[in-house]
Design a protein around this motif. Structure first.
Motif, PDB file in Angstrom:
ATOM      1  N   ALA A 108     -24.001 146.931  10.888  1.00 38.65           N
ATOM      2  CA  ALA A 108     -24.283 146.816  12.191  1.00 38.65           C
ATOM      3  C   ALA A 108     -25.735 147.908  12.631  1.00 38.65           C
ATOM      4  O   ALA A 108     -26.493 146.570  12.918  1.00 38.65           O
ATOM      5  CB  ALA A 108     -22.592 146.883  12.686  1.00 38.65           C
ATOM      6  N   VAL A 109     -25.204 148.281  11.999  1.00 37.19           N
ATOM      7  CA  VAL A 109     -26.918 149.132  12.396  1.00 37.19           C
ATOM      8  C   VAL A 109     -28.362 148.880  12.500  1.00 37.19           C
ATOM      9  O   VAL A 109     -28.905 148.625  12.762  1.00 37.19           O
ATOM     10  CB  VAL A 109     -26.802 150.865  12.083  1.00 37.19           C
ATOM     11  CG1 VAL A 109     -27.839 151.500  11.783  1.00 37.19           C
ATOM     12  CG2 VAL A 109     -25.812 151.702  13.043  1.00 37.19           C
ATOM     13  N   ALA A 110     -28.001 148.482  11.250  1.00 36.70           N
ATOM     14  CA  ALA A 110     -29.477 147.664  10.918  1.00 36.70           C
ATOM     15  C   ALA A 110     -30.380 146.642  11.587  1.00 36.70           C
ATOM     16  O   ALA A 110     -30.898 146.446  11.834  1.00 36.70           O
ATOM     17  CB  ALA A 110     -29.570 147.492   9.146  1.00 36.70           C
ATOM     18  N   THR A 111     -29.261 145.547  11.560  1.00 35.68           N
ATOM     19  CA  THR A 111     -29.438 144.769  12.581  1.00 35.68           C
ATOM     20  C   THR A 111     -29.183 144.478  13.806  1.00 35.68           C
ATOM     21  O   THR A 111     -30.015 144.111  14.252  1.00 35.68           O
ATOM     22  CB  THR A 111     -28.275 143.620  12.047  1.00 35.68           C
ATOM     23  OG1 THR A 111     -26.385 143.927  12.670  1.00 35.68           O
ATOM     24  CG2 THR A 111     -28.467 142.893  10.739  1.00 35.68           C
ATOM     25  N   LEU A 112     -28.643 145.608  14.173  1.00 37.78           N
ATOM     26  CA  LEU A 112     -29.336 145.984  16.014  1.00 37.78           C
ATOM     27  C   LEU A 112     -30.110 146.180  16.020  1.00 37.78           C
ATOM     28  O   LEU A 112     -31.211 145.650  16.870  1.00 37.78           O
ATOM     29  CB  LEU A 112     -27.682 146.562  15.742  1.00 37.78           C
ATOM     30  CG  LEU A 112     -26.574 146.276  16.323  1.00 37.78           C
ATOM     31  CD1 LEU A 112     -25.694 147.041  16.787  1.00 37.78           C
ATOM     32  CD2 LEU A 112     -26.656 144.843  17.544  1.00 37.78           C
TER      33      LEU A 112
ATOM     34  N   ARG B  25     -23.937 158.521  13.759  1.00 36.12           N
ATOM     35  CA  ARG B  25     -25.340 159.215  14.305  1.00 36.12           C
ATOM     36  C   ARG B  25     -25.608 159.021  13.042  1.00 36.12           C
ATOM     37  O   ARG B  25     -27.073 158.459  12.815  1.00 36.12           O
ATOM     38  CB  ARG B  25     -25.222 160.773  14.718  1.00 36.12           C
ATOM     39  CG  ARG B  25     -26.568 160.479  15.488  1.00 36.12           C
ATOM     40  CD  ARG B  25     -26.812 161.927  15.855  1.00 36.12           C
ATOM     41  NE  ARG B  25     -27.914 161.993  17.001  1.00 36.12           N
ATOM     42  CZ  ARG B  25     -28.166 161.761  17.977  1.00 36.12           C
ATOM     43  NH1 ARG B  25     -27.210 161.271  18.843  1.00 36.12           N
ATOM     44  NH2 ARG B  25     -29.669 161.494  18.284  1.00 36.12           N
ATOM     45  N   GLU B  26     -25.479 159.864  11.763  1.00 37.16           N
ATOM     46  CA  GLU B  26     -26.204 159.844  10.857  1.00 37.16           C
ATOM     47  C   GLU B  26     -26.797 158.219  10.271  1.00 37.16           C
ATOM     48  O   GLU B  26     -27.632 158.498   9.816  1.00 37.16           O
ATOM     49  CB  GLU B  26     -25.684 160.215   9.464  1.00 37.16           C
ATOM     50  CG  GLU B  26     -24.988 161.337   9.599  1.00 37.16           C
ATOM     51  CD  GLU B  26     -23.753 161.594  10.130  1.00 37.16           C
ATOM     52  OE1 GLU B  26     -22.683 161.448   9.257  1.00 37.16           O
ATOM     53  OE2 GLU B  26     -23.250 161.379  11.410  1.00 37.16           O
ATOM     54  N   ALA B  27     -26.371 156.966  10.554  1.00 35.35           N
ATOM     55  CA  ALA B  27     -26.531 155.746   9.743  1.00 35.35           C
ATOM     56  C   ALA B  27     -27.809 155.701  10.555  1.00 35.35           C
ATOM     57  O   ALA B  27     -28.678 154.948   9.959  1.00 35.35           O
ATOM     58  CB  ALA B  27     -25.294 154.665   9.889  1.00 35.35           C
ATOM     59  N   TRP B  28     -28.156 156.268  12.427  1.00 32.78           N
ATOM     60  CA  TRP B  28     -29.819 155.380  12.728  1.00 32.78           C
ATOM     61  C   TRP B  28     -30.620 156.776  12.809  1.00 32.78           C
ATOM     62  O   TRP B  28     -31.451 156.079  13.408  1.00 32.78           O
ATOM     63  CB  TRP B  28     -29.098 154.833  13.940  1.00 32.78           C
ATOM     64  CG  TRP B  28     -28.381 155.494  14.784  1.00 32.78           C
ATOM     65  CD1 TRP B  28     -26.734 155.221  15.138  1.00 32.78           C
ATOM     66  CD2 TRP B  28     -28.612 156.562  15.815  1.00 32.78           C
ATOM     67  NE1 TRP B  28     -26.239 155.973  16.245  1.00 32.78           N
ATOM     68  CE2 TRP B  28     -27.383 156.836  16.358  1.00 32.78           C
ATOM     69  CE3 TRP B  28     -29.835 157.151  16.442  1.00 32.78           C
ATOM     70  CZ2 TRP B  28     -27.285 158.037  17.489  1.00 32.78           C
ATOM     71  CZ3 TRP B  28     -29.853 157.678  17.083  1.00 32.78           C
ATOM     72  CH2 TRP B  28     -29.058 157.885  17.549  1.00 32.78           C
ATOM     73  N   GLN B  29     -29.688 157.507  12.990  1.00 38.30           N
ATOM     74  CA  GLN B  29     -31.353 159.292  13.092  1.00 38.30           C
ATOM     75  C   GLN B  29     -32.291 158.916  11.999  1.00 38.30           C
ATOM     76  O   GLN B  29     -33.638 158.600  13.502  1.00 38.30           O
ATOM     77  CB  GLN B  29     -30.534 159.688  13.193  1.00 38.30           C
ATOM     78  CG  GLN B  29     -31.891 161.121  13.234  1.00 38.30           C
ATOM     79  CD  GLN B  29     -31.245 162.135  14.608  1.00 38.30           C
ATOM     80  OE1 GLN B  29     -30.549 161.311  15.338  1.00 38.30           O
ATOM     81  NE2 GLN B  29     -32.070 162.713  15.447  1.00 38.30           N
TER      82      GLN B  29
END
Lengths: 496, 489
Positions: free
Chosen positions: B219-223, B279-283
């Protein structure tokens, strides 16, 4: 008015800008008159400050304080102590003279030119008067834009290159300095819970050693580029040479002092442990010595009169930084005085180059020779300036350099030995310049009929010469004024 | 069972309703009114009137919330939320749209492409932005995003007779649709793990799974990819220089400030909302994108001779600074984002405004040489451009300095010293290309030709952008108060 004297000093040049903008554009004489009026007014308002300043008092005098950006704890806070007092006086005088010396030299876009000079003067006053770090930074950056235009629009052939080089160098230093300021501000908040840029309050922060060193180097970059210290000096010759005379005078007399002032006002008292760290002191002393000797040697080799004077600034400012980091009373007081001395003597040298350039349109030293025959008055003033700059006894330069050397000797004899070589070299390049241009037989026909100094030009030199003599003959009032602030700094920075 | 359309619902979406109403009215009047200059003026006036009414309804929301101590006002069972964040961004969109409407009149007359659709689309785009700022439901947000994006695809290609405008619109459209698709894919993943489209419900599901979960990562990667496209952050920036170069200048001004801000508010709603727990996923991703944007934007702008392309690359770099505010992740960072985007609305629109002035007759006014000698030709325009460029470069006494200051402060406060230093160095390097323009304006050879004439609307826009840019630089307190809204309880 008493309580708002510093604001008056800060705002008078800005009022001058307004006055100029309202002056009709067609009447060139009127514009020049108005500009000079503003310049003289800017100097006159500093006189009550000199008269009422109480030497020997601790802390800031004539303080003013108004909230500016409450949510950041930023205040419009002004104050002077002995160190800033001298620089304020120098700025006011140099500002007025820069305007006066442009009477015949600048004929294009007069209004903009004078308005920028006055704007610049307000910014410089702000730098020396601010006791709020944010306000200081604000004014520090504000100085940049007018100087860019003064060099870039009224300068010599490579003016645009020199102007952008000046801006990029200075901004690079100042943004890193800003990060240092913010780190200090944040540490203060964490320890006290108060957002403040007040430099007295910021002194109460106890910094972890690592952080303190980082902040010190961030400040160092900003200040060292401005001084400029070796190896950050390469913008200076270009900016000086390309700038119009007024720009060179302001650059040499005041702008460079912003860097040394920064060290004395901020680095030393706010970061005492890092400033007194042996490695730090050694690095800065070595860089200063390189600047002194390298600047002098490069000056010896110059074929361009103005470039020679520019490089001599690198050498002389090296004495100032060396004196500061001797970290003793003589070193710092001598350095503070030498800043004024350098302002006086280098202003004279640049004014002289400007005058001869106006008449002969060349700065190549080889084009001259035997000028003393055609221009006896010019030759006398030039001799005075050379002696002042080279540190001849009875004149101001001697007092400053001697005191610095005294301090440096007490700190480290090897440094003193090298610095003395700088004094010798300084005398060499200046006297050699004098000999090549002024003395001997007239070698070129063009130099025979060169007009001597006009009364207006004499008028620009007289105050500088008077001040130089005063410092040279009776420096006690100046050292009295400097004593209290220097003591205060030394109480924070203990030599270890 | 809750009521379908309550007074609160109405109060919450009234600004958007007004925008839609006036947008439709403009389209309708276009048919009714006779063809002619007077009618076109009336349409422009109607647009501005719409902005005025919207401003009033926003003001009412603002004063209501401030009198209540800033609660979040939810409507439509939580699908729409009016809070400080929504208000701060809606004020931004209002300013951007109002300025764009003011400067469009003369430009469209010169281009001979004047029609009601233009103003209608301007308002519809803002309608979409409203729901990006205040939507707290995935469906509402996506609808808002698409309404905005579709309006902009048409607006960028509005100069039908120009090949470059068409090319720009097509590129923007293709890449824009791709990014919308990515965002939609991310939304579907969020829906898949939570079974709800409400952000509050999604938040619970994300927190339950934690940052290490592969679905969260997906989700984080695509968004992230989709939103970085919309923001024009490197390496997803390729469309921006072409779209900026080809599009009508007032549209580009609007696009560069409002569409960027709208994408940012969606990013904030998602990353600081349900994805805050991950947060760690997108920071790390955000740090890389921010640094890449700073580098690409600054370095590519150095060699641009087309001012619009230069501003496009500079806009990429500015996006990098705003992202650094997100990286800092503290309250100061959020304030910094609002301060930055708000000042950016005025300084960037101001810079494009001067380009609009230069567009007369045959002169396109986009090349750096078109600025040559501007100081002699039109001192006022040159001095204003100088102010905007200094502000974009982040030098005092302009508001751009305060914006950069806040971002740096946020980074220092959160301990990101290295990032702050990199940002500072790029800020200094960025001055080089802004000063290239300054150099041309003040040093270059004077161009022949008639003096620049500004229409009434342009003049108003010029004065207001300049006053705001300089005024907030000298006295930033009101700006900082506005930036406090999103962090109010």
């Amino acid at each position: 008015m008493e309580g708002r004297l510093l604001s008056l000093i800060l705002l008078t040049p800005l009022a001058g800008v307004l006055l100029l903008l309202l002056t009709p554009g067609g009447n060139r004489r009127l514009i020049k008159l108005m500009a000079n009026l503003a310049g003289v007014a800017g100097f006159l308002v500093t006189i009550p400050l000199m008269m009422n300043f109480k030497a020997g008092t601790r802390g800031y005098q004539f303080t003013e304080r108004l909230p500016w950006i409450p949510s950041l704890g930023v205040e419009y806070a002004l104050g002077v102590d002995g160190i800033s007092l001298l620089l304020v006086a120098l700025t006011a005088l140099a500002g007025a003279l820069a305007i006066l010396c442009s009477w015949g030299a600048v004929e294009e876009r007069l209004k903009e030119f004078y308005a920028l000079l006055l704007l610049q003067q307000a910014g410089m006053m702000g730098v020396f008067l601010a006791t709020d770090f944010f306000l200081f930074y604000f004014c520090w950056e504000l100085v940049l834009i007018p100087m860019y235009f003064i060099i870039g629009m009224w300068g010599g052939e490579r003016r645009l290159y020199a102007a952008i080089k000046f801006v990029l160098y200075t901004v690079l230093g100042s943004v890193l300095m800003l990060l240092g300021i913010l780190a200090l501000y944040w540490q203060h908040f964490q320890q006290t819970g108060i957002y403040s840029f007040d430099i007295v309050k910021l002194m109460q922060v106890t910094l972890p050693p690592g952080t303190e060193h980082w902040i010190f180097w961030a400040f160092f970059i900003g200040f060292a580029i401005k001084v400029p210290m070796f190896p950050f000096h390469t913008w200076l010759p270009d900016a000086h040479v390309e700038a119009p005379t007024a720009g060179s005078v302001i650059l040499a007399a005041v702008l460079l002092k912003m860097g040394t002032y920064g060290f004395v006002r901020f680095s030393l008292p706010l970061l005492p442990n890092a400033s007194a760290d042996r490695t730090v002191v050694r690095v800065i002393a070595v860089l200063s010595l390189i600047a002194i000797l390298y600047g002098a040697l490069v000056s010896l080799m110059q074929k361009d009169w103005k470039r020679l004077v520019a490089y001599s600034s690198v050498s002389h400012m090296g004495f100032c930084t060396l004196g500061i980091f001797a970290l003793n009373h003589a070193g710092i007081a001598g350095s503070a005085l030498q800043q004024v001395n350098h302002g006086i003597s280098t202003s004279m040298l640049f004014l002289l180059v400007g005058i001869i350039y106006e008449r002969r349109h060349t700065r190549e030293i080889a084009q001259y020779g035997g000028l003393a025959h055609a221009m006896p008055g010019f030759a006398k003033v030039f001799a005075f300036a050379v002696f002042s700059s080279a540190g001849l006894p009875l004149l101001n330069g001697f007092i400053g350099e001697f005191t610095i050397l005294q301090g440096v000797f007490a700190a480290n004899r090897t440094w003193a030995a090298f610095a003395v070589m700088g004094v010798v070299l300084g005398a060499a390049y200046l006297l050699w310049l004098y000999q090549r241009t002024m003395l001997g037989a007239v070698t070129r026909e063009e130099n025979r009929g060169v007009a001597d100094l006009t009364p207006r030009e004499w008028l620009t030199f007289l105050p500088l010469m008077a001040w130089a003599l005063w410092i040279g003959l009776y420096p006690k009032p100046f050292f009295d004024v400097l004593d209290a602030p220097v003591r205060a700094i030394l109480e924070r920075v203990a030599v270890r | 069972m809750t009521a379908f359309y309550t007074g609160t619902d109405h109060f919450a979406v009234l600004p958007a309703l007004l925008l839609a109403l006036f947008g439709c009215a403009v389209l309708l009047f276009e048919f009714v009114l006779p063809v002619g200059m007077a009618s076109r003026r009336a349409l422009a006036a109607l647009t501005l009137a719409g902005e005025g009414f919207t401003a009033y309804s926003l003001y009412r929301q603002h004063s209501y919330l401030s009198s209540q101590g800033w609660p979040a006002l939810t409507a439509f069972q939580g699908a729409v939320t009016i809070d400080g964040l929504a208000l701060a961004f809606n004020w931004m969109f209002l300013a951007a749209a109002g300025l764009a409407a003011l400067i469009s009149y003369r430009y469209l007359e010169t281009e001979g492409e004047h029609s009601g659709e233009y103003y209608g689309l301007l308002l519809f785009a803002q309608f979409g932005m409203f729901f990006l700022a205040s939507g707290t439901d995935l469906i509402v947000q996506f609808t808002g995003l698409e309404t905005m994006a579709l309006s902009f695809y048409v607006l960028v290609g509005f100069l039908r007779g120009r090949r470059r405008s068409n090319e720009a619109a097509l590129k923007y459209f293709v890449l824009g649709v791709l990014s919308s698709g990515l965002i939609l894919y991310g939304f579907s993943v969020l829906y898949g793990i939570s079974g709800s489209t409400k952000l509050s419900a999604v938040a619970g599901a994300v927190a339950g799974r934690g940052a290490g979960d592969p679905l969260i990562w997906l989700a984080v990667a695509t968004l992230g990819a989709g939103l970085f496209f919309k923001i024009a952050a490197a390496p997803f920036h390729m469309w921006a220089p072409d779209a900026y170069d080809g599009g009508p200048t007032p549209v580009v001004a609007y696009l560069s400030v409002a569409s960027k801000a709208a994408a940012f508010v969606l990013l904030l709603r998602l990353f600081l909302g349900p994805l805050a727990a991950a947060r760690e996923a997108w920071q790390g991703l955000t740090v890389m994108v921010a640094l890449a944007s700073l580098a690409v934007g600054t370095i590519a702008a150095l060699s641009q001779d087309n001012v619009k392309r230069l501003l496009a690359y500079s806009s990429i770099a500015h996006g990098g600074y705003v992202l650094l505010g997100l990286v800092a992740g503290n309250a100061r960072g959020l304030q910094g984002i609002v301060v930055y985007l708000l000042t950016y609305v005025f300084m960037n629109t101001g810079a494009f405004l001067v380009l609009v002035l230069l567009r007369r007759g045959e002169a396109e006014g986009n090349h750096i040489d078109d600025l040559s000698g501007l100081m002699r030709r039109s001192p006022a325009a040159a001095v204003l451009m100088l102010l905007f460029l200094l502000s974009l470069g982040g030098l005092p006494p302009s508001s751009g300095f305060i914006a950069k200051y806040y971002i740096f402060l946020a980074l220092v406060e959160s301990g990101h010293y290295a990032l702050a230093a990199v940002g500072a160095i790029f800020a200094a390097a960025g001055l080089y290309y802004y000063f290239r323009l300054v150099k041309t304006m003040f040093g270059g050879r004077e161009l022949a030709g008639e003096p620049l004439a500004a229409s009434m609307g342009t003049r108003v826009a010029m004065v207001s952008t300049a006053v705001v840019t300089l005024g907030l630089g000298l006295y930033p307190e009101p700006l900082l108060q506005l930036a406090l809204l999103p962090v109010k309880p």
